[in-house]
Each structure stands twice: as C-alpha cells, then as structure tokens.
Write an enzyme that holds these catalytic residues in place. Sequence first.
Site, PDB file in Angstrom:
ATOM      1  N   ASP A  10       7.314   4.475   0.411  1.00  0.00           N
ATOM      2  CA  ASP A  10       8.265   3.560  -0.516  1.00  0.00           C
ATOM      3  C   ASP A  10       9.389   4.831  -1.155  1.00  0.00           C
ATOM      4  O   ASP A  10       9.262   5.041  -2.100  1.00  0.00           O
ATOM      5  CB  ASP A  10       7.558   3.027  -1.754  1.00  0.00           C
ATOM      6  CG  ASP A  10       6.571   3.980  -2.558  1.00  0.00           C
ATOM      7  OD1 ASP A  10       6.444   3.364  -3.544  1.00  0.00           O
ATOM      8  OD2 ASP A  10       6.324   4.901  -1.998  1.00  0.00           O
ATOM      9  N   ASP A  14       8.955  11.863  -3.379  1.00  0.00           N
ATOM     10  CA  ASP A  14       7.748  12.625  -3.027  1.00  0.00           C
ATOM     11  C   ASP A  14       7.615  11.985  -1.392  1.00  0.00           C
ATOM     12  O   ASP A  14       7.240  12.758  -0.627  1.00  0.00           O
ATOM     13  CB  ASP A  14       6.570  12.763  -3.827  1.00  0.00           C
ATOM     14  CG  ASP A  14       6.062  11.376  -4.239  1.00  0.00           C
ATOM     15  OD1 ASP A  14       7.027  10.645  -4.339  1.00  0.00           O
ATOM     16  OD2 ASP A  14       4.892  11.246  -4.351  1.00  0.00           O
ATOM     17  N   ASP A  15       8.050  10.680  -1.384  1.00  0.00           N
ATOM     18  CA  ASP A  15       7.862  10.148   0.010  1.00  0.00           C
ATOM     19  C   ASP A  15       8.850  10.754   0.774  1.00  0.00           C
ATOM     20  O   ASP A  15       8.705  11.176   1.971  1.00  0.00           O
ATOM     21  CB  ASP A  15       8.359   8.647  -0.009  1.00  0.00           C
ATOM     22  CG  ASP A  15       7.394   7.720  -1.076  1.00  0.00           C
ATOM     23  OD1 ASP A  15       7.544   7.968  -2.063  1.00  0.00           O
ATOM     24  OD2 ASP A  15       6.540   7.131  -0.270  1.00  0.00           O
ATOM     25  N   ASN A  39       8.281   2.390  -5.304  1.00  0.00           N
ATOM     26  CA  ASN A  39       9.009   2.952  -6.331  1.00  0.00           C
ATOM     27  C   ASN A  39      10.284   2.643  -6.873  1.00  0.00           C
ATOM     28  O   ASN A  39      10.346   2.461  -7.944  1.00  0.00           O
ATOM     29  CB  ASN A  39       9.123   4.318  -5.656  1.00  0.00           C
ATOM     30  CG  ASN A  39       8.101   5.175  -5.677  1.00  0.00           C
ATOM     31  OD1 ASN A  39       7.179   5.312  -6.676  1.00  0.00           O
ATOM     32  ND2 ASN A  39       8.150   6.193  -4.629  1.00  0.00           N
ATOM     33  N   THR A 124       2.048   6.024   1.757  1.00  0.00           N
ATOM     34  CA  THR A 124       2.225   6.603   0.610  1.00  0.00           C
ATOM     35  C   THR A 124       2.882   5.882  -0.425  1.00  0.00           C
ATOM     36  O   THR A 124       3.591   6.226  -1.187  1.00  0.00           O
ATOM     37  CB  THR A 124       3.142   7.929   1.024  1.00  0.00           C
ATOM     38  OG1 THR A 124       4.415   7.625   1.482  1.00  0.00           O
ATOM     39  CG2 THR A 124       2.452   8.911   1.762  1.00  0.00           C
ATOM     40  N   ASN A 158      -2.077   7.294 -13.344  1.00  0.00           N
ATOM     41  CA  ASN A 158      -0.634   7.533 -14.061  1.00  0.00           C
ATOM     42  C   ASN A 158      -0.139   6.487 -14.353  1.00  0.00           C
ATOM     43  O   ASN A 158       0.930   6.486 -15.250  1.00  0.00           O
ATOM     44  CB  ASN A 158       0.116   8.485 -12.906  1.00  0.00           C
ATOM     45  CG  ASN A 158       0.221   7.871 -11.426  1.00  0.00           C
ATOM     46  OD1 ASN A 158      -0.343   6.713 -11.467  1.00  0.00           O
ATOM     47  ND2 ASN A 158       0.784   8.743 -10.676  1.00  0.00           N
ATOM     48  N   GLU A 164      -3.972   4.673 -10.669  1.00  0.00           N
ATOM     49  CA  GLU A 164      -2.665   5.480  -9.907  1.00  0.00           C
ATOM     50  C   GLU A 164      -1.783   4.275  -9.368  1.00  0.00           C
ATOM     51  O   GLU A 164      -2.222   3.176  -8.949  1.00  0.00           O
ATOM     52  CB  GLU A 164      -3.398   6.114  -8.610  1.00  0.00           C
ATOM     53  CG  GLU A 164      -2.310   6.981  -7.987  1.00  0.00           C
ATOM     54  CD  GLU A 164      -1.641   6.185  -6.901  1.00  0.00           C
ATOM     55  OE1 GLU A 164      -2.316   5.103  -6.433  1.00  0.00           O
ATOM     56  OE2 GLU A 164      -0.444   6.497  -6.745  1.00  0.00           O
ATOM     57  N   PHE A 165      -0.402   4.715  -9.415  1.00  0.00           N
ATOM     58  CA  PHE A 165       0.573   3.730  -9.275  1.00  0.00           C
ATOM     59  C   PHE A 165       0.410   2.966  -7.891  1.00  0.00           C
ATOM     60  O   PHE A 165       0.738   1.754  -7.796  1.00  0.00           O
ATOM     61  CB  PHE A 165       2.019   4.181  -9.075  1.00  0.00           C
ATOM     62  CG  PHE A 165       2.972   3.503  -8.786  1.00  0.00           C
ATOM     63  CD1 PHE A 165       3.616   3.304  -7.450  1.00  0.00           C
ATOM     64  CD2 PHE A 165       3.558   2.684  -9.677  1.00  0.00           C
ATOM     65  CE1 PHE A 165       4.701   2.332  -7.081  1.00  0.00           C
ATOM     66  CE2 PHE A 165       4.638   1.842  -9.448  1.00  0.00           C
ATOM     67  CZ  PHE A 165       5.175   1.582  -8.182  1.00  0.00           C
ATOM     68  N   ASN A 166       0.227   3.637  -6.601  1.00  0.00           N
ATOM     69  CA  ASN A 166       0.133   2.698  -5.400  1.00  0.00           C
ATOM     70  C   ASN A 166      -0.863   1.730  -5.580  1.00  0.00           C
ATOM     71  O   ASN A 166      -0.550   0.638  -4.845  1.00  0.00           O
ATOM     72  CB  ASN A 166      -0.156   3.810  -4.318  1.00  0.00           C
ATOM     73  CG  ASN A 166       1.094   4.658  -3.926  1.00  0.00           C
ATOM     74  OD1 ASN A 166       2.244   4.103  -4.467  1.00  0.00           O
ATOM     75  ND2 ASN A 166       0.982   5.925  -3.431  1.00  0.00           N
ATOM     76  N   HIS A 237       3.012  14.593  -4.706  1.00  0.00           N
ATOM     77  CA  HIS A 237       1.984  13.739  -4.266  1.00  0.00           C
ATOM     78  C   HIS A 237       2.117  13.160  -2.653  1.00  0.00           C
ATOM     79  O   HIS A 237       0.948  13.381  -2.013  1.00  0.00           O
ATOM     80  CB  HIS A 237       1.978  12.345  -4.908  1.00  0.00           C
ATOM     81  CG  HIS A 237       2.018  12.467  -6.444  1.00  0.00           C
ATOM     82  ND1 HIS A 237       0.938  12.815  -6.907  1.00  0.00           N
ATOM     83  CD2 HIS A 237       2.809  12.017  -7.173  1.00  0.00           C
ATOM     84  CE1 HIS A 237       1.044  12.835  -8.394  1.00  0.00           C
ATOM     85  NE2 HIS A 237       2.445  12.584  -8.524  1.00  0.00           N
ATOM     86  N   ASP A 238       2.678  12.442  -2.047  1.00  0.00           N
ATOM     87  CA  ASP A 238       2.875  12.217  -0.697  1.00  0.00           C
ATOM     88  C   ASP A 238       3.014  13.198   0.338  1.00  0.00           C
ATOM     89  O   ASP A 238       2.364  12.853   1.433  1.00  0.00           O
ATOM     90  CB  ASP A 238       4.051  11.195  -0.667  1.00  0.00           C
ATOM     91  CG  ASP A 238       3.999  10.154  -1.571  1.00  0.00           C
ATOM     92  OD1 ASP A 238       5.011   9.299  -1.792  1.00  0.00           O
ATOM     93  OD2 ASP A 238       2.927   9.608  -2.042  1.00  0.00           O
TER      94      ASP A 238
HETATM   95  O1  RIB Z   1       1.224   8.037  -7.802  1.00  0.00           O
HETATM   96  C1  RIB Z   1       1.922   8.719  -7.028  1.00  0.00           C
HETATM   97  C2  RIB Z   1       2.646   7.750  -5.912  1.00  0.00           C
HETATM   98  O2  RIB Z   1       3.247   6.637  -6.483  1.00  0.00           O
HETATM   99  C3  RIB Z   1       3.286   8.479  -5.022  1.00  0.00           C
HETATM  100  O3  RIB Z   1       3.247   7.631  -3.811  1.00  0.00           O
HETATM  101  C4  RIB Z   1       4.810   8.127  -5.636  1.00  0.00           C
HETATM  102  O4  RIB Z   1       5.672   8.083  -4.427  1.00  0.00           O
HETATM  103  C5  RIB Z   1       4.488   6.651  -6.068  1.00  0.00           C
HETATM  104  O5  RIB Z   1       4.635   5.801  -5.080  1.00  0.00           O
HETATM  105 CA    CA Z   2       5.283   6.696  -2.742  1.00  0.00          CA
END
Ligand code: RIB
Ligand code: CA
Length: 310
Positions: A10, A14-15, A39, A124, A158, A164-166, A237-238
Amino acid sequence: MPFRLLLDCDPGLDDALALLLAHGDPDLELIGVTTVGGNVTLQNTTRNALRLREYLKFPKVPVSAGAAGPLTRQFRDAAHVHGAGGLGSVTLPEATLAVTGIHAVDFIIDTLRATPGAVHLVATGPLTNIALALEKEPAIARWAASFTIMGGSFTRGNATVAAEFNIWADPEAARIVFDADWQVTMIGLDLTLQAQANSIVVDRLSTLGALADDLIVPLATFYFNPNVPDWDGQAVHDVCAVAYVARPDLFETRPARVDIETTGEFTSGMTVVDFDAPSPNAMVATRLDVNGFWAYVETVYARVAAEHTG
Ligand code: RIB
Ligand code: CA
C-alpha cells in the site's frame, strides 16, 4: 538463483522503499506487485506503484490493483502519516503504463499456481488481498514458497496502543491469514522499530546522488520529528519484510501462536502472541542485526542509485 518475490503493498513511504529494495537486490526477482487500500486510497496506492515502477525502471513487472478497503469494516487510512498522496513530499512523473486487467487476488492465485513452491509472497499493507485469495483458493497457502508480512506486534501498537496499522486496518482479514494452512513470518513493530533511519543512516543515504535527493531521503524522513524525545529516525517498517526474504540471517525469530483480536473495544486488531504455545502458526521476528541490515540496504540502494538517470 534469485528469490522470486510477489509484493502486496500500500505505497506508502516505506512500501516505496521496500519496492526499491525488492527491485534493486540482484538476489531478489520482483515478479509482481499487487496493491491494496491502506496508507492511502487504492487509487493512490496503485498510482504510486505504477509511478515507482517507471521511475525505478522495472516496467515489465506487472502491477495489479486489489481491494479498496477491508473485508467488512470501514476503510481507515494513514494519510496523516504518509501524506494525502501516500509518498509524502515526493511527486513522481505520471505513469504511462497501466495496471494489468487482472484483479490482485486473481494475480496472486494465478502466479502462485503457475509455479508452486517458487514464489515468496510478501505483504506490507492490510491483508485484505491475501485473505480474499485464501478464501478463493486455499491452496495458495501450500503454493507460496514462504509468506512474510510487515504487521502486528507482541508489545505495543501504532494505530492504537494495542494494534499495529496493517492488522488494525482489517483484523478479519488478518485472522483468516494467520489461521490458514501456512506458517506466517511476522515482522512486527518490535522488529521494525529497530530499523530507524537515524541521522547517521540518512547522512550516508544522502551521498547516493539524485535518487537519494529525489526519493530515498524524502521518503525516509517525511514524518520524522527530531523534537520527539527518544525518537532517532523514521522506521523503515516494510523494508524489513522484504529484507527478511533475501537476508533472513539478519533476523532472529521465535515460533509463536498468533491470534487476532477482532472484537475488543480497546484491543481490536491486536496480535496476541503466545511464544509458549504448543502449536505455533508463525515465526515472529524479535531481533535485527541493525548494522548488518543498513549495510545490506545501503549497498542495494547505492547499486540502484549508480544506474539511476532520473
Ligand atoms: O505499521 C506500519 C505499517 O503500516 C507499514 O506497512 C506502513 O506502510 C503502514 O502501512
Ligand atoms: Ca505498508
């Protein structure tokens, strides 16, 4: 023989850096990119993937668009982190090549079916495409050579304190993914927060020329706030999830049972990690060889930067 890699993502700051690593490492062969809403909107994650493909010059790698939002919940993005467009302050030239006409879910299934045991699947972003692919064709769990995600955490979140977001973005999808007939390698926040692009790393990246000036450094520093105590730099992260496929030696992992909270009032999207479980379903990354990681990543980025003509 390079590791063949399909990246579901996405982009996302960081992707984008993960795509750069997947493209630039000669030990990896990026054979496909699939996009998901996360994202930012699917329209923007897909636009970013298409633009990055041409800007970084891997035009033959197919890009397929997938799910715009979660299986059942409302779409919730992270544009406040990645910027409305998804690549922070970076604006890339318009893409001239389009997505494949195939939905990401079908691309994932068809690609894994064609070469069982030969393609490493990495996700990711939110796991919606992966879950839909598993529901449509459960055999992908056997066909994938390995399956690695950036997601989850066995300590803090986060998106929320717990999640965590994903995973938080689509907990129902994550539950399907972790309950499938494969072993998930979970590269969670506990690992990725060890991969912060601090000032020393950014200084070294800044010597890589135009690619660093125009892409790498802006992506790696967009939301870093030096005034926040104890925050050394933005975590890539990714990049860690892709790095794991090429260089698992840089990571310590432990077997665990990972369950996904889907109903908690305060904990929805939490990855509940039991390292003592008798029947683990995942390998959870715990420790990163930080110096080795950056030496690897910077070497690959320098290789791409040396050939980059803008
Ligand atoms: O928590 C970090 C993840 O969430 C990473 O993949 C970042 O790109 C967001 O998608
Ligand atoms: Ca991502």
